[in-house]
Design a protein around this motif. Structure first.
Motif, short mmCIF file in Angstrom:
data_model
loop_
_atom_site.label_atom_id
_atom_site.label_comp_id
_atom_site.label_asym_id
_atom_site.label_seq_id
_atom_site.Cartn_x
_atom_site.Cartn_y
_atom_site.Cartn_z
N GLU A 34 -4.22 -0.28 20.19
CA GLU A 34 -4.00 1.16 20.31
C GLU A 34 -5.28 1.94 20.61
OE1 GLU A 34 -3.78 -0.07 15.93
OE2 GLU A 34 -2.89 -0.75 17.78
N ILE A 35 -6.42 1.28 20.50
CA ILE A 35 -7.70 1.91 20.85
C ILE A 35 -7.93 1.66 22.34
CG2 ILE A 35 -10.18 2.01 20.41
CD1 ILE A 35 -8.56 2.73 17.93
N GLU A 36 -7.95 2.72 23.12
CA GLU A 36 -8.09 2.58 24.56
C GLU A 36 -9.29 3.37 25.06
OE1 GLU A 36 -4.42 3.89 26.26
OE2 GLU A 36 -3.30 2.16 25.50
N GLY A 37 -9.97 2.82 26.04
CA GLY A 37 -11.05 3.54 26.68
C GLY A 37 -12.34 3.59 25.90
N VAL A 38 -12.52 2.68 24.95
CA VAL A 38 -13.76 2.62 24.17
C VAL A 38 -14.34 1.23 24.31
CG1 VAL A 38 -14.80 2.81 21.86
CG2 VAL A 38 -12.95 4.36 22.52
N ARG A 39 -15.58 1.17 24.69
CA ARG A 39 -16.29 -0.11 24.78
C ARG A 39 -16.93 -0.39 23.43
NH1 ARG A 39 -21.55 -1.85 28.20
NH2 ARG A 39 -22.53 -0.71 26.54
N VAL A 40 -16.73 -1.60 22.92
CA VAL A 40 -17.31 -1.99 21.63
C VAL A 40 -18.40 -3.02 21.91
CG1 VAL A 40 -16.87 -3.07 19.39
CG2 VAL A 40 -15.18 -1.51 20.39
N VAL A 41 -19.61 -2.72 21.45
CA VAL A 41 -20.76 -3.59 21.64
C VAL A 41 -21.23 -4.04 20.26
CG1 VAL A 41 -23.15 -3.73 22.45
CG2 VAL A 41 -21.45 -2.42 23.75
N ARG A 42 -21.37 -5.36 20.09
CA ARG A 42 -21.88 -5.90 18.82
C ARG A 42 -23.30 -6.39 19.03
NH1 ARG A 42 -17.68 -10.35 17.05
NH2 ARG A 42 -17.60 -10.68 19.27
N ARG A 43 -24.17 -6.05 18.09
CA ARG A 43 -25.54 -6.54 18.13
C ARG A 43 -25.97 -6.94 16.73
NH1 ARG A 43 -24.90 -6.54 22.87
NH2 ARG A 43 -26.00 -5.30 24.43
N ALA A 44 -26.57 -8.12 16.63
CA ALA A 44 -27.22 -8.50 15.38
C ALA A 44 -28.36 -7.52 15.15
CB ALA A 44 -27.73 -9.93 15.48
N ALA A 45 -28.62 -7.19 13.90
CA ALA A 45 -29.62 -6.17 13.59
C ALA A 45 -30.99 -6.50 14.18
CB ALA A 45 -29.71 -5.99 12.08
N LEU A 46 -31.36 -7.77 14.21
CA LEU A 46 -32.67 -8.14 14.75
C LEU A 46 -32.71 -8.13 16.27
CD1 LEU A 46 -33.73 -10.96 12.27
CD2 LEU A 46 -34.57 -8.60 12.38
N ALA A 47 -31.56 -8.03 16.93
CA ALA A 47 -31.51 -8.01 18.39
C ALA A 47 -31.24 -6.62 18.96
CB ALA A 47 -30.44 -8.98 18.88
N ALA A 48 -30.77 -5.69 18.16
CA ALA A 48 -30.45 -4.35 18.63
C ALA A 48 -31.72 -3.59 18.98
CB ALA A 48 -29.65 -3.60 17.57
N THR A 49 -31.64 -2.80 20.04
CA THR A 49 -32.80 -2.09 20.55
C THR A 49 -32.55 -0.59 20.60
OG1 THR A 49 -32.08 -2.16 22.85
CG2 THR A 49 -33.31 -4.09 22.03
N PRO A 50 -33.62 0.19 20.78
CA PRO A 50 -33.42 1.63 20.99
C PRO A 50 -32.52 1.92 22.18
CG PRO A 50 -35.70 1.21 20.44
CD PRO A 50 -35.05 -0.14 20.63
N ILE A 51 -32.59 1.12 23.23
CA ILE A 51 -31.73 1.34 24.39
C ILE A 51 -30.26 1.18 24.00
CG2 ILE A 51 -31.06 0.41 26.66
CD1 ILE A 51 -34.10 -0.16 27.07
N ASP A 52 -29.95 0.17 23.18
CA ASP A 52 -28.57 0.00 22.70
C ASP A 52 -28.10 1.28 22.00
OD1 ASP A 52 -28.26 -2.73 23.50
OD2 ASP A 52 -29.33 -3.37 21.70
#
Length: 150
Positions: free
Chosen positions: A30-48
């Protein structure tokens, strides 16, 4: 397309179960039009963070605080994202063996500094997650994603 960034530190089966429930809620049919991005805390960046429209953070409670990995994430993104992300929605979940108070308080303090706005109640789980805990995480993921729908 709006993006929900899920940043997590998932070192145990209990944390993995909570993460999976959050992702299931955020990606429900039922959730449409939303992109979900998963990042491990040590891999996530300011750009993310800058490219996302909302955030969901998950951590174990370690020694009365967030995990070192999540703290590292916040340290890396705080100043580069401070002015650009104010007012964006966020949610959080914390898992602990016997107490999550300090970790939950740390998330509130850091996100208040960033100017993020809590969009759903925090989920705090002690011990092995029960069905109600997993349901609460599903709802958390769904609420954050639904709030970003166009």
């Amino acid at each position: 397309m709006p993006t929900l960034l899920i940043v997590h530190h998932t070192p145990s089966p209990n944390c993995q179960a909570l993460l999976e429930a959050v992702v299931a809620g955020a990606t429900a049919p039922e959730i449409e039009g939303v992109r979900v991005v998963r990042r491990a805390a040590l891999a996530a960046t300011p750009i993310d963070v800058l490219e996302a429209d909302g955030y969901l953070v998950g951590t174990p409670a370690n020694l009365g605080y967030v995990s070192g990995a999540l703290k590292h994430f916040f340290d890396q993104v705080y100043y580069p994202c401070l002015d650009e992300t104010r007012g964006r929605p966020f949610g959080s979940y914390v898992h602990g063996g016997n107490d999550t108070t300090g970790a939950a308080r740390a998330i509130e303090t850091i996100t208040t500094g960033l100017g993020w706005q809590r969009a759903a109640p925090a989920v705090s789980v002690i011990g092995e997650p029960a069905k109600g805990d997993l349901d609460a995480c599903w709802e958390l993921g769904a609420a954050l994603a639904a709030g970003l729908m166009d």
